[in-house]
Design a protein around this motif. Structure first.
Motif, PDB file in Angstrom:
ATOM      1  N   PHE A 157      37.177  43.034  46.255  1.00  0.00           N
ATOM      2  CA  PHE A 157      36.878  43.294  44.846  1.00  0.00           C
ATOM      3  C   PHE A 157      36.827  44.798  44.643  1.00  0.00           C
ATOM      4  O   PHE A 157      36.889  45.557  45.607  1.00  0.00           O
ATOM      5  CB  PHE A 157      35.551  42.654  44.437  1.00  0.00           C
ATOM      6  CG  PHE A 157      34.369  43.194  45.187  1.00  0.00           C
ATOM      7  CD1 PHE A 157      33.646  44.269  44.688  1.00  0.00           C
ATOM      8  CD2 PHE A 157      33.972  42.638  46.405  1.00  0.00           C
ATOM      9  CE1 PHE A 157      32.564  44.783  45.380  1.00  0.00           C
ATOM     10  CE2 PHE A 157      32.892  43.153  47.098  1.00  0.00           C
ATOM     11  CZ  PHE A 157      32.186  44.220  46.591  1.00  0.00           C
ATOM     12  N   ARG A 158      36.738  45.190  43.392  1.00  0.00           N
ATOM     13  CA  ARG A 158      36.569  46.601  43.084  1.00  0.00           C
ATOM     14  C   ARG A 158      35.296  46.767  42.266  1.00  0.00           C
ATOM     15  O   ARG A 158      34.822  45.811  41.652  1.00  0.00           O
ATOM     16  CB  ARG A 158      37.781  47.130  42.315  1.00  0.00           C
ATOM     17  CG  ARG A 158      39.015  47.146  43.179  1.00  0.00           C
ATOM     18  CD  ARG A 158      40.197  47.695  42.428  1.00  0.00           C
ATOM     19  NE  ARG A 158      40.764  46.713  41.514  1.00  0.00           N
ATOM     20  CZ  ARG A 158      41.813  46.972  40.745  1.00  0.00           C
ATOM     21  NH1 ARG A 158      42.379  48.159  40.764  1.00  0.00           N
ATOM     22  NH2 ARG A 158      42.292  46.054  39.934  1.00  0.00           N
ATOM     23  N   LEU A 159      34.767  47.960  42.258  1.00  0.00           N
ATOM     24  CA  LEU A 159      33.527  48.196  41.530  1.00  0.00           C
ATOM     25  C   LEU A 159      33.795  48.222  40.031  1.00  0.00           C
ATOM     26  O   LEU A 159      34.747  48.851  39.584  1.00  0.00           O
ATOM     27  CB  LEU A 159      32.893  49.523  41.952  1.00  0.00           C
ATOM     28  CG  LEU A 159      32.342  49.617  43.376  1.00  0.00           C
ATOM     29  CD1 LEU A 159      31.669  50.966  43.584  1.00  0.00           C
ATOM     30  CD2 LEU A 159      31.382  48.491  43.673  1.00  0.00           C
ATOM     31  N   GLU A 163      35.046  46.204  37.875  1.00  0.00           N
ATOM     32  CA  GLU A 163      36.437  45.906  37.539  1.00  0.00           C
ATOM     33  C   GLU A 163      36.668  45.670  36.047  1.00  0.00           C
ATOM     34  O   GLU A 163      37.669  46.131  35.513  1.00  0.00           O
ATOM     35  CB  GLU A 163      36.918  44.705  38.362  1.00  0.00           C
ATOM     36  CG  GLU A 163      38.335  44.906  38.837  1.00  0.00           C
ATOM     37  CD  GLU A 163      38.722  43.975  39.967  1.00  0.00           C
ATOM     38  OE1 GLU A 163      37.846  43.678  40.798  1.00  0.00           O
ATOM     39  OE2 GLU A 163      39.883  43.560  39.995  1.00  0.00           O
ATOM     40  N   TYR A 189      39.025  49.648  47.208  1.00  0.00           N
ATOM     41  CA  TYR A 189      38.662  48.227  47.210  1.00  0.00           C
ATOM     42  C   TYR A 189      37.523  48.014  48.196  1.00  0.00           C
ATOM     43  O   TYR A 189      37.379  48.748  49.164  1.00  0.00           O
ATOM     44  CB  TYR A 189      39.859  47.367  47.630  1.00  0.00           C
ATOM     45  CG  TYR A 189      40.966  47.332  46.604  1.00  0.00           C
ATOM     46  CD1 TYR A 189      41.825  48.422  46.455  1.00  0.00           C
ATOM     47  CD2 TYR A 189      41.138  46.236  45.788  1.00  0.00           C
ATOM     48  CE1 TYR A 189      42.831  48.399  45.509  1.00  0.00           C
ATOM     49  CE2 TYR A 189      42.152  46.200  44.833  1.00  0.00           C
ATOM     50  CZ  TYR A 189      42.996  47.283  44.702  1.00  0.00           C
ATOM     51  OH  TYR A 189      43.993  47.267  43.765  1.00  0.00           O
ATOM     52  N   ARG A 205      28.512  40.558  47.415  1.00  0.00           N
ATOM     53  CA  ARG A 205      29.438  40.653  46.278  1.00  0.00           C
ATOM     54  C   ARG A 205      28.665  40.602  44.970  1.00  0.00           C
ATOM     55  O   ARG A 205      28.937  41.342  44.035  1.00  0.00           O
ATOM     56  CB  ARG A 205      30.465  39.522  46.322  1.00  0.00           C
ATOM     57  CG  ARG A 205      31.758  39.896  46.989  1.00  0.00           C
ATOM     58  CD  ARG A 205      32.905  38.994  46.534  1.00  0.00           C
ATOM     59  NE  ARG A 205      32.572  37.582  46.664  1.00  0.00           N
ATOM     60  CZ  ARG A 205      32.685  36.887  47.785  1.00  0.00           C
ATOM     61  NH1 ARG A 205      33.129  37.471  48.881  1.00  0.00           N
ATOM     62  NH2 ARG A 205      32.363  35.627  47.825  1.00  0.00           N
ATOM     63  N   SER A 257      29.394  44.076  43.090  1.00  0.00           N
ATOM     64  CA  SER A 257      30.642  44.125  42.321  1.00  0.00           C
ATOM     65  C   SER A 257      30.432  44.448  40.853  1.00  0.00           C
ATOM     66  O   SER A 257      31.314  44.977  40.203  1.00  0.00           O
ATOM     67  CB  SER A 257      31.371  42.787  42.442  1.00  0.00           C
ATOM     68  OG  SER A 257      30.630  41.789  41.778  1.00  0.00           O
ATOM     69  N   GLU A 316      29.441  36.832  39.425  1.00  0.00           N
ATOM     70  CA  GLU A 316      29.076  37.020  40.830  1.00  0.00           C
ATOM     71  C   GLU A 316      27.575  37.115  40.969  1.00  0.00           C
ATOM     72  O   GLU A 316      26.974  36.510  41.836  1.00  0.00           O
ATOM     73  CB  GLU A 316      29.706  38.310  41.364  1.00  0.00           C
ATOM     74  CG  GLU A 316      31.195  38.250  41.526  1.00  0.00           C
ATOM     75  CD  GLU A 316      31.595  37.600  42.823  1.00  0.00           C
ATOM     76  OE1 GLU A 316      30.720  37.040  43.493  1.00  0.00           O
ATOM     77  OE2 GLU A 316      32.796  37.648  43.153  1.00  0.00           O
ATOM     78  N   ARG A 361      32.453  34.202  44.152  1.00  0.00           N
ATOM     79  CA  ARG A 361      33.535  34.876  43.450  1.00  0.00           C
ATOM     80  C   ARG A 361      34.197  33.894  42.495  1.00  0.00           C
ATOM     81  O   ARG A 361      34.437  32.744  42.828  1.00  0.00           O
ATOM     82  CB  ARG A 361      34.566  35.388  44.464  1.00  0.00           C
ATOM     83  CG  ARG A 361      35.568  36.322  43.829  1.00  0.00           C
ATOM     84  CD  ARG A 361      36.163  37.231  44.887  1.00  0.00           C
ATOM     85  NE  ARG A 361      37.259  37.985  44.316  1.00  0.00           N
ATOM     86  CZ  ARG A 361      37.099  39.007  43.492  1.00  0.00           C
ATOM     87  NH1 ARG A 361      35.893  39.371  43.131  1.00  0.00           N
ATOM     88  NH2 ARG A 361      38.136  39.662  43.033  1.00  0.00           N
TER      89      ARG A 361
END
Lengths: 249, 423, 618
Positions: free
Chosen positions: A211-213, A215, A224, A233, A237, A242, A248
């Motif tokens: 994942f990306r921060l 997003e 990533y 997560r 995230s 989440e 996820r």
């Protein structure tokens, strides 16, 4: 925005950080400071005024804590800091995808810092100073920054430059492979660095658990994160689903 | 000798405080100015570590007050616009004062900005390497240009001074300049519109900061328009307030009740329009903009210090209520009500600027980050104090030696006549 | 007309000036000034090179490469393996602000010759060398040179030798040195030991550690954060936990059968007589099930290992905890312990025996030489002082810095630091496979610095030749065939002469004084750059930071304060008191630096403790 042309294929450098491996030792922070000539803390420096291009957060989760290194995410889409700089001191290098900061042109208005959702930018609140004699041990490839300017991670521009030069000496152009200091330093090998234009690396970045921060902000970070722990997560995230389910979506 | 000179420069037909009292007043503010100048020197010579700003609070007291001061200084352009373009003659009573206030607010803000940036010697880079996408570049252009316009608008006021009028060439120049004033008022309005808007846009475009980010029209986020509206709503209120304050301090009547009424009425109408737009914008942002970017609205208001009350106070108590008071003629006819409402309107704009600067900085974006608080250092307070002192000094000298309130002479004469009749 | 001409001239000049290069040049120059103020440091120039080396700042001896520019080290990077954060700043140690660069006699600048002369005179009254980092070639050389001096002793710093391994050695047949092989273990129980935070080589604990870690500790340490299972125990209940664990293990038939055959079994029985599950649970604050689960995990996940060394800067665990840990290890089969091979010593070198600090008679040392070659080494002064002669004893610190022994020593003599002279790292505690890890001399040491071994050599009237001797030994190590060391055989379960009842009593005894959990990161003082981790960020506690639950602080009458002094009978140190409501209550976590050791006293059981501590606002 300044565009630099590099012949050959352009790269989109990115990182994948394995949060299950990171043990929060801080080697990346020190190696980064050594590589990029970031001065040691002044007597009055605090975590809030400190100069760290990468900061490792200790994040409490439902189980044991996780350690999250946060550096410049080298945002790819609508890079928040680039459009705000009044004098074009921030640019995205189209040949690397790296967001560059030009300290010699920086006015020190700090608007870019306000714009950055990751707070990855730091300001030189005072003149950089090293203990007497220690300036002899500075990295010759990176110049020290002036007081009153903003700086941040640039995926070790000095190392990239050296790699490009070395490649050019061998007659090669275009994307080069090199290793930023934090990646080399990490004793847990938690950070992987590569070219997101490379299909294999891009696939890793998109694999399950990655994942990306933040997003949903739509900034398109090129850093990533990866973890097999749902609670990590959830805590890291910034995705609402989440955080709620620990799973996820 | 000095007192003779002083008397010679004071406009005819008005009464001013004795020179000694004026000297004391000036001395007091010079002291404040000196402390602030020292603080500014520290920041410029040593570095900004003298402030309590940090990598999170990159904007602090100075930017917050700069935004506020510029919003309140909007009275200058808006009054000019109303007077010269829309021909609201009753505002002639305050236009000179408004121009001086505007000049003070803008030049003061520029001085503070010069201290606030890390490399003031590079300020001209913005002109040399401008980034057309940056709201800050737009702000810099418009503010510097508008400051120039304000200086030009100040010149006729200066040249109308009793002594300077004596110089023939000056009088002609002043006359010619005055004829051009409508042009400058228009240019000033245009520039002001843009920089007031851009100052709002400054925060509205921060797509990485969902608390500040707003969708908008074309390249302008909604805060662009809201800042213009709020500034022109608060501007006349601020002029009314300052005029009243000057009346109290100088113990003179300066403008007629009608002038107060006109200022209040305009302020009230604009405030109501602003409150309406601001409410719509807030609703859209809370329900649409922020959630779409992963930030449900409650996340902004779950911190003790910055609960939903800020929103309520900003829109209802310091927006809707003074707006209602100011558009209702019988209510605003009562001077205390008018002044309280004007004060509330200015406070509302101040709170709005506070929320956008300080609260935006305070709220974390990373889910594992925390709320942070900040208290300015003495240097920050002192430097701002110096700007206030500078403003008071410029205004005091302008008030003493220039004609800021054309109605004053008549009002004074009427007052004197009334007094002699009573006697 | 004069005025008009003047104005005209001024206006014309101003307009004309715009067409000269002057204003534009000024603008351009101002941009250059802002980049090149005189106080901006210039980066070095010169040829960039690379040298192979080993980091000798701690026993891990990580393989590194040193990048140099014009011969000066500009960075240390890993050579294939892993490094700790301090390693990356190691090359800046020569410029540490606390670096000692001159000979000081009680604060007065002096010379090496004078220091030698004073030392020679004082050596008559009995010479002792206290080695703060034993196991190096320099340590061997001390012993070689001291053999030429009458009545001389060599004392290795007690806590440097690995508490658990030393306790285990007393249970093994023959006189051997042991190592705890982390790499061989599948399950590890670490009791109040910073196992993942500087205790072992980063390469063995950072990535893919091959073992499951149970951490038992009374506060949230870094190792606790990273452990697979975390056991938050009451302060001072380490021995109780280990004895309870021993009793659990003995309930397994196989374990009991084997244990019965070992000497000292009866003493162990006596020791665990009161360590019934309920009692152990009560004492440690863990549930009975948790202790049972721990015993089960250690039994199933063989080879398993129990480490109870304590903290390098907070002090070792008490002797009783180490004995109990050794007993548990023996019960578990102790398969992860190996015999540590003696490093090869060239034949002609004649060394004197080591003397333990506790074996040294009080008032018997006339000249104490402290060898402090690297940052982060500490020993309570209170443990050393009684050994000195009350009258006329001289203390000479051969040290890298101006801080740690500056108040105690009569003479401070500068020594070369890492990368200033060829030196080797002592053997690591976490593996028995021996190798010689040498860092070469890259820089010149400061004028007047002398290698500690050379100082002792000159005192003994021998040639100062430590560099040549290291080379000799290195060469020998290269030639010598490494034989596999025989696995140790454990014949005892508790050392001879251990009183089981006393052990049980020690487990039940309450802590003396406030429950201070002192923990230190040995590498913290290597470079000011490391302040990035605690001063410019909050990844680690700052040295001197005291964290505790507000209730606990209130109970002690200590107030959270940014500037405070922690005072004990032995001395004082600056601390930052912080109340943290999320901290476990009943414990005070103190981030110790070398300064902490100076305010501690060494208790008879080996642990360090604060005597009558109080906090004073400064």
């Amino acid at each position: 925005m300044t565009r630099r042309a590099t012949p050959g294929k352009a790269a989109r450098y990115g990182m994948i950080i394995d949060l299950d491996r990171c043990n929060g030792c801080g080697a990346c922070m020190i190696a980064c400071a050594v590589e990029n000539n970031v001065p040691p803390p002044d007597a009055k420096a605090t975590p809030r005024t400190g100069l760290n291009w990468v900061r490792v957060f200790r994040v409490e989760t439902a189980t044991r804590p996780a350690f999250v290194p946060v550096m410049c995410m080298q945002c790819g889409d609508e890079t928040p800091c680039v459009s705000v700089c009044p004098q074009n001191a921030v640019d995205v290098d189209p040949s690397t995808g790296v967001v560059g900061q030009i300290p010699e042109r920086c006015l020190g208005c700090r608007y870019c810092m306000a714009a950055c959702p990751y707070q990855a930018r730091v300001f030189n609140w005072r003149d950089p100073q090293w203990p007497a004699g220690m300036e002899q041990a500075l990295n010759p490839n990176v110049s020290a920054r002036q007081r009153g300017t903003v700086e941040k991670c640039n995926f070790c521009h000095g190392r990239w430059h050296a790699a490009v030069e070395a490649a050019a000496n061998e007659g090669k152009t275009g994307s080069v492979s090199y290793t930023p200091a934090c990646v080399e330093a990490c004793p847990a090998q938690a950070i992987e660095f590569g070219d997101l234009n490379d299909a294999a690396f891009a696939a890793k970045a998109r694999a399950a658990g990655a994942f990306r921060l933040l997003e949903p902000l739509g900034t398109g970070p090129k850093v990533y994160y990866r973890t097999g722990r749902a609670e990590v997560r959830g805590a890291v995230s910034g995705l609402i689903e989440e955080a709620k389910n620990g799973q996820r979506s | 000798m000095v007192s003779a000179l002083d008397r010679a420069w004071i406009p005819r037909g008005v009464v001013r405080a004795p020179l000694t009292r004026f000297g004391l007043w000036v001395g007091l503010w010079l002291g404040v100015f000196a402390v602030g100048a020292y603080a500014m020197y520290l920041c410029l010579a040593d570095g900004l570590f003298h402030t309590n700003m940090d990598n999170r609070y990159v904007f602090g007291l100075w930017i917050f007050l700069d935004l506020t001061v510029i919003a309140l200084g909007a009275g200058a352009f808006f009054t000019g616009f109303l007077l010269y373009v829309l021909r609201k003659k009753e505002l002639k009573a305050v236009i000179n004062s408004a121009v001086v206030l505007g000049l003070i607010c803008y030049s003061g803000a520029m001085v503070i900005l010069a201290v606030d940036v890390g490399q003031p010697l590079r300020a001209w880079f913005t002109y040399w390497y401008p980034n057309a996408h940056s709201m800050l570049a737009e702000v810099t252009f418009c503010i510097t240009c508008y400051l120039l316009v304000l200086c030009i608008e100040y010149v006729p006021i200066l040249l109308k001074n009793r002594r300077l009028r004596g110089i023939g060439g000056y009088l002609v120049f002043e006359h010619e300049l005055h004829k051009l004033m409508v042009v400058f008022a228009l240019i000033g309005t245009l520039l002001s519109f843009f920089h007031q808007g851009s100052l709002g846009g400054l925060f509205g475009v921060l797509r990485g900061r969902p608390f500040a980010f707003r969708e908008g029209f074309a390249i302008w986020p909604s805060t662009f328009f809201l800042f213009i509206l709020s500034a022109i709503a608060a501007g006349p209120s601020f002029i009314a307030l300052t005029t009243w304050l000057v009346e109290k301090i100088s113990r003179r009547r300066l403008i007629s009740a009608e002038a107060y009424d006109t200022l209040a009425r305009i302020s009230g109408k604009m405030l109501m329009l602003y409150v309406l737009m601001k409410s719509l914008d807030t609703l859209f942002w809370l329900n649409q903009t922020a959630p779409a970017r992963g930030f449900p609205a409650h996340r902004f208001y779950e911190f003790g210090n910055f609960g939903g009350w800020t929103l309520f106070i900003e829109i209802v108590i310091l927006g809707l209520l003074p707006g209602l008071a100011l558009i209702h003629a019988p209510l605003r006819a009562k001077r205390p009500v008018l002044l309280a409402a004007a004060l509330a309107a200015c406070a509302g704009v101040t709170l709005n600027r506070f929320v956008l600067t300080i609260q935006t900085m305070a709220l974390p974006t990373l889910p594992f980050d925390r709320l942070m608080s900040y208290w300015p250092s003495w240097q920050e307070f002192a430097a701002f104090g110096a700007v206030v002192a500078y403003g008071v000094l410029v205004y005091s000298f302008s008030f003493r030696y220039l004609t800021l309130f054309p109605q004053e002479r008549e009002l004074t004469r009427a007052e004197l006549m009334q007094r002699s009749q009573e006697a | 007309m004069i005025r008009r001409e003047l104005i005209k001239f001024a206006g014309g000049a101003a307009t004309g000036l715009a067409f000269t290069p002057l204003p534009w040049r000024l603008l351009g120059d101002s941009a250059i000034w802002t980049q090149n103020w005189s106080w901006m440091p210039r980066t070095p120039r010169g040829e960039v090179g690379e040298k192979e080396a080993n980091c000798t700042l701690c026993p891990a001896g990580c393989a590194v490469k040193v990048r140099t520019c014009g011969g000066t080290p500009i960075g240390v990077w890993p050579r294939g393996e892993a490094m700790c954060p301090a390693g990356f700043a190691g090359h800046t140690l020569p410029w540490h602000p606390l670096r000692l660069r001159q000979c000081l006699n009680r604060g007065r600048v002096s010379s090496l010759e004078e220091a030698l002369e004073a030392s020679r005179a004082a050596a008559e009254g009995g010479l002792a060398v206290l080695d703060m980092l034993p196991g190096r070639t320099a340590s061997l050389l001390h012993r070689v040179h001291l053999s030429g001096i009458a009545n001389a002793r060599y004392i290795p710093a007690p806590q440097a030798e690995g508490g658990t391994a030393r306790a285990m050695a007393r249970l093994a047949a023959g006189s051997v040195q042991l190592s705890a092989e982390l790499g061989r273990a599948k399950t590890v129980l670490s009791v109040s030991t910073p196992l993942l935070d500087g205790w072992a080589a980063p390469r063995r604990t950072a990535a893919n550690r091959g073992f499951t870690l149970w951490q038992a500790e009374s506060w949230r340490s870094r190792t606790m954060d990273l452990a697979d299972s975390r056991l938050l125990i009451r302060p001072g209940s380490e021995t109780a936990l280990l004895l309870g664990l021993a009793r659990q293990l003995l309930q397994t038939a196989g374990v009991e059968r084997r244990a019965r055959l070992l000497q000292g079994f009866d003493q162990l029985q006596a020791a665990i007589a009161h360590a019934a599950p309920a009692a152990a649970a009560e004492r440690t604050g863990l549930s009975e099930d948790r202790i049972a689960a721990l015993a089960d995990a250690l039994l199933r996940g063989q080879p398993s290992l129990v480490i109870a060394d304590g903290d390098p800067l907070g002090g070792p665990l008490p002797e009783d905890a180490r004995l109990a840990a050794a007993a548990v290890n023996v019960l578990l089969g102790a398969e992860a312990f190996s015999t540590r091979r003696e490093p090869p010593v060239p034949k002609p070198w004649r060394c004197i025996e080591c003397t333990r600090l506790e074996q040294v008679d009080n008032h018997s040392i006339g000249l104490l030489i402290i060898d402090e070659p690297a940052p982060g080494l500490a020993l309570p002064w209170a443990a050393i002082a009684p050994k000195l002669k009350p009258e006329g004893a001289l203390v000479v610190a051969l040290t890298w810095n101006r801080a740690s022994y500056a108040r105690r020593a009569d003479w401070l003599v500068p020594v070369p630091v890492y990368l200033e002279s060829a030196a080797d790292a002592p053997p690591p505690p976490d593996t028995g496979s021996w190798r010689i890890a040498v860092s070469p001399a890259v820089l010149n040491p400061p004028e007047g610095a002398i290698a500690a071994a050379d100082f002792v050599a000159r005192l003994a009237g021998a040639e100062p030749d430590s560099a040549a001797r290291l080379e000799e030994r290195q060469k020998l190590a290269g030639e010598e065939e490494l034989e596999a060391a025989p696995a140790p055989a454990f014949t005892r379960i508790l050392p001879a002469g251990t009183d089981g009842a006393q052990l049980a009593a020690a487990a039940a005894a309450n802590l003396e004084g406030p429950p201070v959990a002192a923990h230190g990161w040995r590498q913290a003082s290597v470079s000011p750059l490391l302040g990035k981790l605690w001063q410019e960020w909050d990844l680690r506690p700052a040295p001197g930071a005291v964290t505790s639950h507000p209730e606990t602080l209130r109970g002690l009458g200590w107030h959270a304060d940014s500037g405070a002094r922690l005072e004990s009978e032995a001395g004082q140190m600056q601390v930052l008191l912080e109340a943290d409501p999320t901290a476990p209550s009943g414990i005070i976590a103190l981030s110790a630096g070398p300064a902490y050791a100076q305010i501690c006293e060494a208790a008879p059981n080996g642990a360090w403790r604060l005597k009558n501590p109080k906090v004073v606002r400064s």
